[in-house]
Write a protein that holds these residues in place. Sequence first.
Motif, PDB file in Angstrom:
ATOM      1  N   LEU A 129      37.442  57.111  39.767  1.00  0.00           N
ATOM      2  CA  LEU A 129      38.362  57.076  38.462  1.00  0.00           C
ATOM      3  C   LEU A 129      39.625  56.043  38.577  1.00  0.00           C
ATOM      4  O   LEU A 129      39.820  55.322  37.832  1.00  0.00           O
ATOM      5  CB  LEU A 129      38.587  58.211  37.908  1.00  0.00           C
ATOM      6  CG  LEU A 129      37.448  59.198  37.279  1.00  0.00           C
ATOM      7  CD1 LEU A 129      38.062  60.631  37.088  1.00  0.00           C
ATOM      8  CD2 LEU A 129      37.152  58.589  35.872  1.00  0.00           C
ATOM      9  N   ALA A 130      40.126  56.250  39.982  1.00  0.00           N
ATOM     10  CA  ALA A 130      41.077  55.431  40.244  1.00  0.00           C
ATOM     11  C   ALA A 130      41.034  54.128  40.174  1.00  0.00           C
ATOM     12  O   ALA A 130      41.682  53.311  39.526  1.00  0.00           O
ATOM     13  CB  ALA A 130      41.672  56.023  41.562  1.00  0.00           C
ATOM     14  N   THR A 131      39.703  53.784  40.589  1.00  0.00           N
ATOM     15  CA  THR A 131      39.317  52.116  40.672  1.00  0.00           C
ATOM     16  C   THR A 131      39.434  51.738  39.114  1.00  0.00           C
ATOM     17  O   THR A 131      39.634  50.582  38.624  1.00  0.00           O
ATOM     18  CB  THR A 131      38.084  51.989  41.309  1.00  0.00           C
ATOM     19  OG1 THR A 131      38.173  52.351  42.797  1.00  0.00           O
ATOM     20  CG2 THR A 131      37.599  50.637  41.267  1.00  0.00           C
ATOM     21  N   LEU A 132      38.528  52.502  38.252  1.00  0.00           N
ATOM     22  CA  LEU A 132      38.549  52.002  37.036  1.00  0.00           C
ATOM     23  C   LEU A 132      39.918  52.282  36.168  1.00  0.00           C
ATOM     24  O   LEU A 132      40.011  51.292  35.095  1.00  0.00           O
ATOM     25  CB  LEU A 132      37.501  53.152  36.155  1.00  0.00           C
ATOM     26  CG  LEU A 132      35.997  52.917  36.827  1.00  0.00           C
ATOM     27  CD1 LEU A 132      35.212  54.093  36.151  1.00  0.00           C
ATOM     28  CD2 LEU A 132      35.413  51.591  36.247  1.00  0.00           C
ATOM     29  N   GLU A 133      40.524  53.078  36.400  1.00  0.00           N
ATOM     30  CA  GLU A 133      42.131  53.024  35.967  1.00  0.00           C
ATOM     31  C   GLU A 133      42.795  51.970  36.425  1.00  0.00           C
ATOM     32  O   GLU A 133      43.634  51.257  35.517  1.00  0.00           O
ATOM     33  CB  GLU A 133      42.570  54.506  36.386  1.00  0.00           C
ATOM     34  CG  GLU A 133      44.031  54.660  35.844  1.00  0.00           C
ATOM     35  CD  GLU A 133      44.617  56.077  35.926  1.00  0.00           C
ATOM     36  OE1 GLU A 133      45.377  56.457  34.937  1.00  0.00           O
ATOM     37  OE2 GLU A 133      44.428  56.331  37.014  1.00  0.00           O
ATOM     38  N   GLU A 134      42.745  51.451  37.652  1.00  0.00           N
ATOM     39  CA  GLU A 134      43.369  50.255  38.064  1.00  0.00           C
ATOM     40  C   GLU A 134      43.074  49.279  37.340  1.00  0.00           C
ATOM     41  O   GLU A 134      43.463  48.102  37.241  1.00  0.00           O
ATOM     42  CB  GLU A 134      43.279  50.045  39.392  1.00  0.00           C
ATOM     43  CG  GLU A 134      44.038  51.254  40.442  1.00  0.00           C
ATOM     44  CD  GLU A 134      43.715  51.207  41.807  1.00  0.00           C
ATOM     45  OE1 GLU A 134      42.953  50.402  42.342  1.00  0.00           O
ATOM     46  OE2 GLU A 134      44.225  52.033  42.722  1.00  0.00           O
ATOM     47  N   SER A 135      41.584  49.162  37.039  1.00  0.00           N
ATOM     48  CA  SER A 135      41.075  47.842  36.374  1.00  0.00           C
ATOM     49  C   SER A 135      41.402  47.887  34.657  1.00  0.00           C
ATOM     50  O   SER A 135      41.049  47.012  33.997  1.00  0.00           O
ATOM     51  CB  SER A 135      39.557  47.788  36.457  1.00  0.00           C
ATOM     52  OG  SER A 135      39.041  47.858  37.831  1.00  0.00           O
ATOM     53  N   GLY A 136      42.176  49.060  34.118  1.00  0.00           N
ATOM     54  CA  GLY A 136      42.450  49.239  32.880  1.00  0.00           C
ATOM     55  C   GLY A 136      41.257  49.466  32.095  1.00  0.00           C
ATOM     56  O   GLY A 136      41.248  49.717  30.929  1.00  0.00           O
ATOM     57  N   TYR A 137      40.174  50.094  32.568  1.00  0.00           N
ATOM     58  CA  TYR A 137      39.072  50.772  31.730  1.00  0.00           C
ATOM     59  C   TYR A 137      39.025  51.912  31.336  1.00  0.00           C
ATOM     60  O   TYR A 137      38.346  52.372  30.430  1.00  0.00           O
ATOM     61  CB  TYR A 137      37.612  50.427  32.678  1.00  0.00           C
ATOM     62  CG  TYR A 137      37.575  48.803  33.121  1.00  0.00           C
ATOM     63  CD1 TYR A 137      38.011  47.939  32.230  1.00  0.00           C
ATOM     64  CD2 TYR A 137      36.573  48.627  34.009  1.00  0.00           C
ATOM     65  CE1 TYR A 137      37.726  46.422  32.246  1.00  0.00           C
ATOM     66  CE2 TYR A 137      36.399  47.187  34.133  1.00  0.00           C
ATOM     67  CZ  TYR A 137      37.058  46.074  33.543  1.00  0.00           C
ATOM     68  OH  TYR A 137      36.771  44.718  33.643  1.00  0.00           O
ATOM     69  N   VAL A 138      39.691  52.863  32.254  1.00  0.00           N
ATOM     70  CA  VAL A 138      39.665  54.021  31.749  1.00  0.00           C
ATOM     71  C   VAL A 138      41.295  54.780  31.755  1.00  0.00           C
ATOM     72  O   VAL A 138      42.163  54.100  32.424  1.00  0.00           O
ATOM     73  CB  VAL A 138      39.175  55.335  32.555  1.00  0.00           C
ATOM     74  CG1 VAL A 138      37.420  55.150  32.851  1.00  0.00           C
ATOM     75  CG2 VAL A 138      39.562  55.389  34.112  1.00  0.00           C
ATOM     76  N   GLU A 139      41.679  55.862  30.871  1.00  0.00           N
ATOM     77  CA  GLU A 139      42.683  56.356  30.948  1.00  0.00           C
ATOM     78  C   GLU A 139      42.686  57.718  31.374  1.00  0.00           C
ATOM     79  O   GLU A 139      41.591  58.606  30.961  1.00  0.00           O
ATOM     80  CB  GLU A 139      43.246  56.232  29.402  1.00  0.00           C
ATOM     81  CG  GLU A 139      44.619  57.194  29.103  1.00  0.00           C
ATOM     82  CD  GLU A 139      44.925  57.162  27.732  1.00  0.00           C
ATOM     83  OE1 GLU A 139      45.812  58.170  27.345  1.00  0.00           O
ATOM     84  OE2 GLU A 139      44.393  56.295  26.893  1.00  0.00           O
ATOM     85  N   VAL A 140      43.650  58.019  32.348  1.00  0.00           N
ATOM     86  CA  VAL A 140      43.454  59.351  32.750  1.00  0.00           C
ATOM     87  C   VAL A 140      44.652  60.313  32.352  1.00  0.00           C
ATOM     88  O   VAL A 140      45.837  59.950  32.681  1.00  0.00           O
ATOM     89  CB  VAL A 140      43.388  59.508  34.409  1.00  0.00           C
ATOM     90  CG1 VAL A 140      43.389  60.741  34.939  1.00  0.00           C
ATOM     91  CG2 VAL A 140      41.981  58.777  34.952  1.00  0.00           C
ATOM     92  N   GLN A 141      44.394  61.490  31.605  1.00  0.00           N
ATOM     93  CA  GLN A 141      45.536  62.471  31.368  1.00  0.00           C
ATOM     94  C   GLN A 141      45.604  63.640  31.866  1.00  0.00           C
ATOM     95  O   GLN A 141      44.375  64.401  32.101  1.00  0.00           O
ATOM     96  CB  GLN A 141      45.395  62.630  29.514  1.00  0.00           C
ATOM     97  CG  GLN A 141      45.374  61.102  28.911  1.00  0.00           C
ATOM     98  CD  GLN A 141      45.291  61.545  27.308  1.00  0.00           C
ATOM     99  OE1 GLN A 141      45.424  62.825  26.925  1.00  0.00           O
ATOM    100  NE2 GLN A 141      45.618  60.780  26.510  1.00  0.00           N
ATOM    101  N   LYS A 142      46.707  63.729  32.612  1.00  0.00           N
ATOM    102  CA  LYS A 142      46.922  65.334  33.153  1.00  0.00           C
ATOM    103  C   LYS A 142      47.723  66.183  32.448  1.00  0.00           C
ATOM    104  O   LYS A 142      48.798  65.652  32.000  1.00  0.00           O
ATOM    105  CB  LYS A 142      47.252  64.844  34.540  1.00  0.00           C
ATOM    106  CG  LYS A 142      46.201  64.373  35.318  1.00  0.00           C
ATOM    107  CD  LYS A 142      46.766  64.014  36.687  1.00  0.00           C
ATOM    108  CE  LYS A 142      45.505  63.336  37.604  1.00  0.00           C
ATOM    109  NZ  LYS A 142      44.882  64.004  38.587  1.00  0.00           N
ATOM    110  N   ASP A 143      47.372  67.324  32.448  1.00  0.00           N
ATOM    111  CA  ASP A 143      48.415  68.308  31.511  1.00  0.00           C
ATOM    112  C   ASP A 143      47.748  69.808  31.922  1.00  0.00           C
ATOM    113  O   ASP A 143      47.014  69.909  33.155  1.00  0.00           O
ATOM    114  CB  ASP A 143      48.109  68.185  30.138  1.00  0.00           C
ATOM    115  CG  ASP A 143      46.814  68.415  29.485  1.00  0.00           C
ATOM    116  OD1 ASP A 143      46.005  68.895  30.132  1.00  0.00           O
ATOM    117  OD2 ASP A 143      46.594  68.358  28.481  1.00  0.00           O
ATOM    118  N   PHE A 144      48.621  70.651  31.571  1.00  0.00           N
ATOM    119  CA  PHE A 144      48.331  71.929  31.735  1.00  0.00           C
ATOM    120  C   PHE A 144      47.777  72.876  30.679  1.00  0.00           C
ATOM    121  O   PHE A 144      48.182  72.950  29.464  1.00  0.00           O
ATOM    122  CB  PHE A 144      49.605  72.867  32.658  1.00  0.00           C
ATOM    123  CG  PHE A 144      49.964  72.119  33.948  1.00  0.00           C
ATOM    124  CD1 PHE A 144      49.597  72.933  34.985  1.00  0.00           C
ATOM    125  CD2 PHE A 144      50.567  71.049  33.836  1.00  0.00           C
ATOM    126  CE1 PHE A 144      49.817  72.212  36.190  1.00  0.00           C
ATOM    127  CE2 PHE A 144      51.019  70.584  35.147  1.00  0.00           C
ATOM    128  CZ  PHE A 144      50.766  71.443  36.153  1.00  0.00           C
TER     129      PHE A 144
END
Length: 98
Positions: free
Chosen positions: A49-64
């Motif tokens: 996911l980090a690789t895909l996020e760096e490529s701008g292909y995915v957005e990762v959202q973190k919350d609680f």
Amino acid sequence: MEQPNTAIHQPIRLKIMAALKALPTSELLEFTRLKTIIGATDGNLGAHLATLEESGYVEVQKDFVRKKPRTRVRLTRAGRRAFDDYVAYLREIVEQAG
């Protein structure tokens, strides 16, 4: 496209992209559900996911949710285009072989 998109071409990343592409545009998929679909470990999925996020292909959202951390993922517009281009690339290979 003469060469496959190296950010997507790796099998686990291709599975991630395909799973996310199946969702409606604005829908997020929880990390734990994606992990089950892909059949990956936490660390392996996180790295891809980090690789895909760096490529701008995915957005990762973190919350609680009630003090419990939650990670959710979705494809970006660029990710949807890149996946469509990758599928077109694969179709072209099949057509040329047939």
